[in-house]
Design an enzyme around this catalytic site. Sequence first.
Site, PDB file in Angstrom:
ATOM      1  N   LYS A   1      27.402  16.354 -22.465  1.00 47.05           N
ATOM      2  CA  LYS A   1      28.610  15.954 -21.732  1.00 47.05           C
ATOM      3  C   LYS A   1      28.492  14.525 -21.180  1.00 47.05           C
ATOM      4  O   LYS A   1      28.644  14.279 -19.986  1.00 47.05           O
ATOM      5  CB  LYS A   1      28.921  16.928 -20.602  1.00 47.05           C
ATOM      6  CG  LYS A   1      29.220  18.339 -21.062  1.00 47.05           C
ATOM      7  CD  LYS A   1      29.429  19.272 -19.876  1.00 47.05           C
ATOM      8  CE  LYS A   1      29.520  20.705 -20.288  1.00 47.05           C
ATOM      9  NZ  LYS A   1      28.211  21.313 -20.607  1.00 47.05           N
TER      10      LYS A   1
ATOM     11  N   ASP B   1      30.099   8.303 -18.717  1.00 49.41           N
ATOM     12  CA  ASP B   1      29.670   7.030 -18.151  1.00 49.41           C
ATOM     13  C   ASP B   1      30.572   5.933 -18.691  1.00 49.41           C
ATOM     14  O   ASP B   1      31.555   6.222 -19.379  1.00 49.41           O
ATOM     15  CB  ASP B   1      28.195   6.776 -18.519  1.00 49.41           C
ATOM     16  CG  ASP B   1      27.451   5.992 -17.450  1.00 49.41           C
ATOM     17  OD1 ASP B   1      28.002   4.995 -16.935  1.00 49.41           O
ATOM     18  OD2 ASP B   1      26.306   6.362 -17.128  1.00 49.41           O
ATOM     19  N   ILE B   2      30.223   4.693 -18.420  1.00 47.57           N
ATOM     20  CA  ILE B   2      31.001   3.571 -18.934  1.00 47.57           C
ATOM     21  C   ILE B   2      30.838   3.503 -20.455  1.00 47.57           C
ATOM     22  O   ILE B   2      29.849   4.002 -21.003  1.00 47.57           O
ATOM     23  CB  ILE B   2      30.597   2.247 -18.251  1.00 47.57           C
ATOM     24  CG1 ILE B   2      29.132   1.902 -18.554  1.00 47.57           C
ATOM     25  CG2 ILE B   2      30.833   2.326 -16.736  1.00 47.57           C
ATOM     26  CD1 ILE B   2      28.725   0.511 -18.097  1.00 47.57           C
TER      27      ILE B   2
END
Length: 153
Positions: A65, A68-69
């Site tokens: 999963k 983040d960026i």
Amino acid sequence: MTDPKDKILFALDVDALPKATPYIEVLSPFVGAFKIGLELMNAVGTPQVVQHIHRLGGQVFVDCKLNDIPNTVRGASRVIADLGVKYFNVHASSGIEAIKAAAEVKKEAKLLVVTVLTSLDEPQCLSIFGKTPQEKVIQFAQEAKEAGADGII
């Protein structure tokens, strides 16, 4: 034509390879992939778990999963895809650009996008996302498709 076993994923929700190994040995011919989650990944290490499952004849779904960026999701996705996994996932809440980044480097792996966690009830979903679970799942699914994902969760 799809092999019927590809419709079956077996969750290895354990914290050590010796606990997972008997399942892998017995079930490899009968399941499409073994899902490894955060517990096993963090206890043993994702590359070690993936290599172990591959040695025993199984395929792997890395249920990480990623959230983040885009640049970080791209890098992590590349590393995971390089392990030769069958599936891995990104959380839709990381945004469409992060999903696109993962799709660009997924290689042969199938990219799945997690929409709304099943543990979230309607009030929680409204609080976090500002929409009902049904509304948010549809929105996230449309974005996942647009971004190049292979499926949704």
